[in-house]
Design an enzyme around this catalytic site. Sequence first.
Site, PDB file in Angstrom:
ATOM      1  N   LEU A   1     -13.705  12.657  13.952  1.00 55.22           N
ATOM      2  CA  LEU A   1     -14.227  13.901  13.253  1.00 55.22           C
ATOM      3  C   LEU A   1     -13.326  15.083  13.663  1.00 55.22           C
ATOM      4  O   LEU A   1     -14.101  16.119  13.829  1.00 55.22           O
ATOM      5  CB  LEU A   1     -15.598  13.949  13.858  1.00 55.22           C
ATOM      6  CG  LEU A   1     -16.631  14.839  13.031  1.00 55.22           C
ATOM      7  CD1 LEU A   1     -16.938  13.911  11.728  1.00 55.22           C
ATOM      8  CD2 LEU A   1     -17.709  15.139  13.704  1.00 55.22           C
TER       9      LEU A   1
ATOM     10  N   ARG B   1       5.366   6.150   7.224  1.00 54.21           N
ATOM     11  CA  ARG B   1       4.909   5.859   5.939  1.00 54.21           C
ATOM     12  C   ARG B   1       3.766   6.728   5.501  1.00 54.21           C
ATOM     13  O   ARG B   1       2.780   7.041   6.649  1.00 54.21           O
ATOM     14  CB  ARG B   1       4.380   4.414   6.056  1.00 54.21           C
ATOM     15  CG  ARG B   1       5.631   3.299   5.935  1.00 54.21           C
ATOM     16  CD  ARG B   1       5.015   2.157   6.156  1.00 54.21           C
ATOM     17  NE  ARG B   1       4.637   1.928   7.596  1.00 54.21           N
ATOM     18  CZ  ARG B   1       4.188   0.562   7.856  1.00 54.21           C
ATOM     19  NH1 ARG B   1       4.013  -0.718   7.135  1.00 54.21           N
ATOM     20  NH2 ARG B   1       3.568   0.282   8.747  1.00 54.21           N
TER      21      ARG B   1
ATOM     22  N   GLY C   1      -8.247  18.822  10.367  1.00 52.07           N
ATOM     23  CA  GLY C   1      -6.845  18.933  10.602  1.00 52.07           C
ATOM     24  C   GLY C   1      -6.097  18.610   9.331  1.00 52.07           C
ATOM     25  O   GLY C   1      -6.748  18.653   8.283  1.00 52.07           O
TER      26      GLY C   1
ATOM     27  N   CYS D   1      -1.258   2.389   6.539  1.00 52.27           N
ATOM     28  CA  CYS D   1      -2.441   1.544   6.250  1.00 52.27           C
ATOM     29  C   CYS D   1      -3.716   2.374   5.549  1.00 52.27           C
ATOM     30  O   CYS D   1      -4.060   1.901   4.333  1.00 52.27           O
ATOM     31  CB  CYS D   1      -3.322   1.261   7.690  1.00 52.27           C
ATOM     32  SG  CYS D   1      -2.206  -0.058   8.495  1.00 52.27           S
TER      33      CYS D   1
ATOM     34  N   ASN E   1     -11.686   0.613   7.134  1.00 50.54           N
ATOM     35  CA  ASN E   1     -10.601   1.619   7.170  1.00 50.54           C
ATOM     36  C   ASN E   1     -11.123   2.591   6.360  1.00 50.54           C
ATOM     37  O   ASN E   1     -10.892   3.923   6.300  1.00 50.54           O
ATOM     38  CB  ASN E   1      -9.493   1.002   6.434  1.00 50.54           C
ATOM     39  CG  ASN E   1      -8.268   0.718   7.564  1.00 50.54           C
ATOM     40  OD1 ASN E   1      -8.696   0.791   8.897  1.00 50.54           O
ATOM     41  ND2 ASN E   1      -7.264   0.128   7.205  1.00 50.54           N
TER      42      ASN E   1
ATOM     43  N   GLU F   1      -6.773  -7.670  10.862  1.00 53.31           N
ATOM     44  CA  GLU F   1      -6.307  -7.167  12.064  1.00 53.31           C
ATOM     45  C   GLU F   1      -6.628  -5.745  12.261  1.00 53.31           C
ATOM     46  O   GLU F   1      -6.519  -5.017  11.107  1.00 53.31           O
ATOM     47  CB  GLU F   1      -4.800  -7.293  12.280  1.00 53.31           C
ATOM     48  CG  GLU F   1      -4.047  -6.490  13.261  1.00 53.31           C
ATOM     49  CD  GLU F   1      -4.402  -7.146  14.634  1.00 53.31           C
ATOM     50  OE1 GLU F   1      -4.601  -8.321  14.771  1.00 53.31           O
ATOM     51  OE2 GLU F   1      -4.878  -6.196  15.494  1.00 53.31           O
TER      52      GLU F   1
ATOM     53  N   LYS G   1      16.242  -7.310  11.897  1.00 50.02           N
ATOM     54  CA  LYS G   1      14.953  -7.329  12.743  1.00 50.02           C
ATOM     55  C   LYS G   1      14.919  -8.474  13.598  1.00 50.02           C
ATOM     56  O   LYS G   1      14.612  -8.470  14.938  1.00 50.02           O
ATOM     57  CB  LYS G   1      13.840  -7.562  11.808  1.00 50.02           C
ATOM     58  CG  LYS G   1      12.499  -6.777  12.305  1.00 50.02           C
ATOM     59  CD  LYS G   1      11.563  -6.539  11.394  1.00 50.02           C
ATOM     60  CE  LYS G   1      11.534  -5.204  10.825  1.00 50.02           C
ATOM     61  NZ  LYS G   1      10.670  -4.775   9.821  1.00 50.02           N
TER      62      LYS G   1
ATOM     63  N   LYS H   1      -3.042   3.639   1.800  1.00 50.22           N
ATOM     64  CA  LYS H   1      -2.898   2.690   0.706  1.00 50.22           C
ATOM     65  C   LYS H   1      -3.958   1.667   0.594  1.00 50.22           C
ATOM     66  O   LYS H   1      -4.308   0.971  -0.415  1.00 50.22           O
ATOM     67  CB  LYS H   1      -1.501   2.026   0.939  1.00 50.22           C
ATOM     68  CG  LYS H   1      -1.272   1.076   2.062  1.00 50.22           C
ATOM     69  CD  LYS H   1      -1.492  -0.348   2.234  1.00 50.22           C
ATOM     70  CE  LYS H   1      -1.057  -0.940   3.513  1.00 50.22           C
ATOM     71  NZ  LYS H   1      -1.837  -2.119   3.592  1.00 50.22           N
TER      72      LYS H   1
ATOM     73  N   LYS I   1     -11.870  -5.641   6.820  1.00 50.58           N
ATOM     74  CA  LYS I   1     -11.020  -4.658   6.939  1.00 50.58           C
ATOM     75  C   LYS I   1     -10.833  -3.346   6.073  1.00 50.58           C
ATOM     76  O   LYS I   1     -10.799  -2.279   6.775  1.00 50.58           O
ATOM     77  CB  LYS I   1      -9.485  -5.352   6.761  1.00 50.58           C
ATOM     78  CG  LYS I   1      -8.375  -4.595   7.348  1.00 50.58           C
ATOM     79  CD  LYS I   1      -8.154  -4.097   8.279  1.00 50.58           C
ATOM     80  CE  LYS I   1      -7.183  -2.956   8.479  1.00 50.58           C
ATOM     81  NZ  LYS I   1      -6.860  -2.431   9.755  1.00 50.58           N
TER      82      LYS I   1
HETATM   83  P1  NAD Z   1       5.905  -4.065   8.166  1.00 51.27           P
HETATM   84  O1  NAD Z   1       6.343  -3.424   7.026  1.00 51.27           O
HETATM   85  O2  NAD Z   1       6.153  -3.181   9.675  1.00 51.27           O
HETATM   86  O3  NAD Z   1       6.312  -5.511   8.452  1.00 51.27           O
HETATM   87  C1  NAD Z   1       6.231  -6.398   7.433  1.00 51.27           C
HETATM   88  C2  NAD Z   1       7.298  -7.376   7.721  1.00 51.27           C
HETATM   89  O4  NAD Z   1       7.133  -8.687   6.849  1.00 51.27           O
HETATM   90  C3  NAD Z   1       8.787  -6.926   7.661  1.00 51.27           C
HETATM   91  O5  NAD Z   1       9.415  -7.126   8.768  1.00 51.27           O
HETATM   92  C4  NAD Z   1       9.446  -7.621   6.285  1.00 51.27           C
HETATM   93  O6  NAD Z   1      10.844  -7.729   6.616  1.00 51.27           O
HETATM   94  C5  NAD Z   1       8.662  -8.810   6.443  1.00 51.27           C
HETATM   95  N1  NAD Z   1       8.629  -9.855   5.330  1.00 51.27           N
HETATM   96  C6  NAD Z   1       8.424  -9.353   3.965  1.00 51.27           C
HETATM   97  N2  NAD Z   1       8.209 -10.398   3.251  1.00 51.27           N
HETATM   98  C7  NAD Z   1       8.546 -11.520   3.922  1.00 51.27           C
HETATM   99  C8  NAD Z   1       8.486 -13.031   3.742  1.00 51.27           C
HETATM  100  N3  NAD Z   1       8.294 -13.241   2.642  1.00 51.27           N
HETATM  101  N4  NAD Z   1       8.490 -13.549   4.800  1.00 51.27           N
HETATM  102  C9  NAD Z   1       8.892 -13.446   6.051  1.00 51.27           C
HETATM  103  N5  NAD Z   1       8.701 -12.067   6.513  1.00 51.27           N
HETATM  104  C10 NAD Z   1       8.505 -11.000   5.453  1.00 51.27           C
HETATM  105  O7  NAD Z   1       4.089  -3.794   7.997  1.00 51.27           O
HETATM  106  P2  NAD Z   1       3.179  -3.875   9.115  1.00 51.27           P
HETATM  107  O8  NAD Z   1       2.809  -2.389   9.515  1.00 51.27           O
HETATM  108  O9  NAD Z   1       3.406  -4.565  10.223  1.00 51.27           O
HETATM  109  O10 NAD Z   1       1.720  -4.452   8.182  1.00 51.27           O
HETATM  110  C11 NAD Z   1       1.577  -5.599   7.899  1.00 51.27           C
HETATM  111  C12 NAD Z   1       0.416  -5.973   7.293  1.00 51.27           C
HETATM  112  O11 NAD Z   1      -0.685  -5.854   8.249  1.00 51.27           O
HETATM  113  C13 NAD Z   1      -0.045  -4.930   6.216  1.00 51.27           C
HETATM  114  O12 NAD Z   1      -0.916  -5.503   5.399  1.00 51.27           O
HETATM  115  C14 NAD Z   1      -0.902  -3.858   6.879  1.00 51.27           C
HETATM  116  O13 NAD Z   1      -1.679  -3.309   5.927  1.00 51.27           O
HETATM  117  C15 NAD Z   1      -1.612  -4.716   7.756  1.00 51.27           C
HETATM  118  N6  NAD Z   1      -1.906  -4.114   9.035  1.00 51.27           N
HETATM  119  C16 NAD Z   1      -0.856  -3.252   9.661  1.00 51.27           C
HETATM  120  C17 NAD Z   1      -1.267  -2.523  10.699  1.00 51.27           C
HETATM  121  C18 NAD Z   1      -0.327  -1.342  11.561  1.00 51.27           C
HETATM  122  O14 NAD Z   1      -0.740  -0.761  12.403  1.00 51.27           O
HETATM  123  N7  NAD Z   1       0.754  -1.359  11.186  1.00 51.27           N
HETATM  124  C19 NAD Z   1      -2.720  -2.549  11.316  1.00 51.27           C
HETATM  125  C20 NAD Z   1      -3.548  -3.300  10.659  1.00 51.27           C
HETATM  126  C21 NAD Z   1      -3.013  -4.251   9.751  1.00 51.27           C
END
Ligand code: NAD
Length: 453
Positions: free
Chosen positions: A270, A350, A273, A280, A228, A168, A51, A283, A224
């Site tokens: 609303l 996911r 579907g 998110c 959700n 976020e 990545k 879980k 947060k």
């Molecule tokens: P993701 O799985 O896409 O990204 C997580 C990243 O963290 C991965 O690239 C992974 O390799 C990295 N990682 C894991 N362990 C690590 C470590 N010890 N050190 C450094 N990097 C590490 O997940 P995401 O969708 O980006 O979500 C991240 C968080 O944000 C979650 O808690 C999620 O609930 C929250 N969130 C996500 C969104 C969304 O739309 N995706 C929106 C709001 C909040």
Amino acid sequence: MAVIAAPEPVGGGEAAPRLTVIGTGYLGATHAICMAVLGFDVLGVDTDEAKVDALNSGRVPFFEPGLPELLAKALDSGRLRFGTSFDEAADFGDVHFVCVGTPQQPDSDAADLRYVDSAVTELARRLDRRALVVGKSTVPVGTAARLTELVRRLAPAGEDVELAWNPEFLREGYAVDDTLRPDRLVFGVSSDWAEQRLRAAFGPVIAQGTPVVVTDLTTAELVKVAANSFLATKISYINAMAEICEATGGDVTRLAEALAYDDRIGGRFLRPGLGFGGGCLPKDIRAFAHRAEELGVGQSVAFLREVDAINKRRRARTVDLVGELVGGDLLGVRVAALGAAFKPNSDDIRDAPALDVAGSLHRLGAHVTVVDPAAADNARRSHPELAYAADALTAAADADVVVLLTEWSEFRLLDPEAMGAVVAHRRIVDGRHALDPAQWRAAGWEYRALGRP
Ligand code: NAD
């Protein structure tokens, strides 16, 4: 996509903190790129070397409209780079954003905090000067208090290192705009200093007039999951009404339309579907219910269990509708499945309702061919048992039934005549209420949708 004019960049003066972003997935990569575009010096850190390499070479490793262009711009500016070293992160950053994943545990509804714990531990051990660690990941309430203790205990700089929580709210598909122009910022802090550091780190965003809500750590964590939970509840509410419509002959789309005119209710989220999915909402509501039970207040959010159950029943009901259209037995039936991503404009699969339905149809003996404009590669990796096609017409060739599972605009715009010319039978299940039933029926299609007669 609309061109997004970045807010005024920060000046290069002392006030601009250097930022690290730990975890560069959907959230972290977007945050790192946007902060660099806003004028900050940013180091993104991830344990996934592939990545990191992709990002350093200008390739966003997931689908997000507008982000590749901004990555190129940020890399060109020299203000953004990615690495795997926590030594470098600790050395570089004044404010460290923790954006690692918090997935559901494999055998429980609880959030799996091992990535958060590991990232914060690795970072804290190396922090030998004043710094702010800011959690952005979605976590169970109480996590920030626990991590505050952990950071104080591990950091060589001790109490000079503080922890804050900045939940976020970005939406995949709109992540760039949501990051550059969020509807609000929430700063969970324990001191004025932490608040001022966060205000500096979001200076250009705040300068546009973005509201900032300053809270304690606990409230910031709760905002947060509360948000959700509300959104998931709204979706399941209208889907519960769809179930009632199915039992009574009502039409849930007209019902939803009529409700939406009431501005106390509103029409967003609303839409009846196939329900919600993704990395998110599902879980997060499960982890919230689980955490509330641990705290002895499970009753307060017990309704989230029902919200989850309603949501899952929509998937089963969609499978039933496909079965009903072909007379009950799915064995050997050819199904064209339009969509795999959990929602349009994303390659995220996911907990995707679409793939759940496609997988169930396959298990019942159907030959399922999936098409998705962005998520096909991810889907192929997780569901190699399904067949894949490059476009809707190819997927629909000789199909006995078509099922629309993700409302990509190119599926909404499909021509019933062109589709009708390639299928074996003109039968369609519209799992997202994305099509005009009159138009499809006029072209000789048997059209079915959840919650509609
Ligand atoms: P993701 O799985 O896409 O990204 C997580 C990243 O963290 C991965 O690239 C992974 O390799 C990295 N990682 C894991 N362990 C690590 C470590 N010890 N050190 C450094 N990097 C590490 O997940 P995401 O969708 O980006 O979500 C991240 C968080 O944000 C979650 O808690 C999620 O609930 C929250 N969130 C996500 C969104 C969304 O739309 N995706 C929106 C709001 C909040």
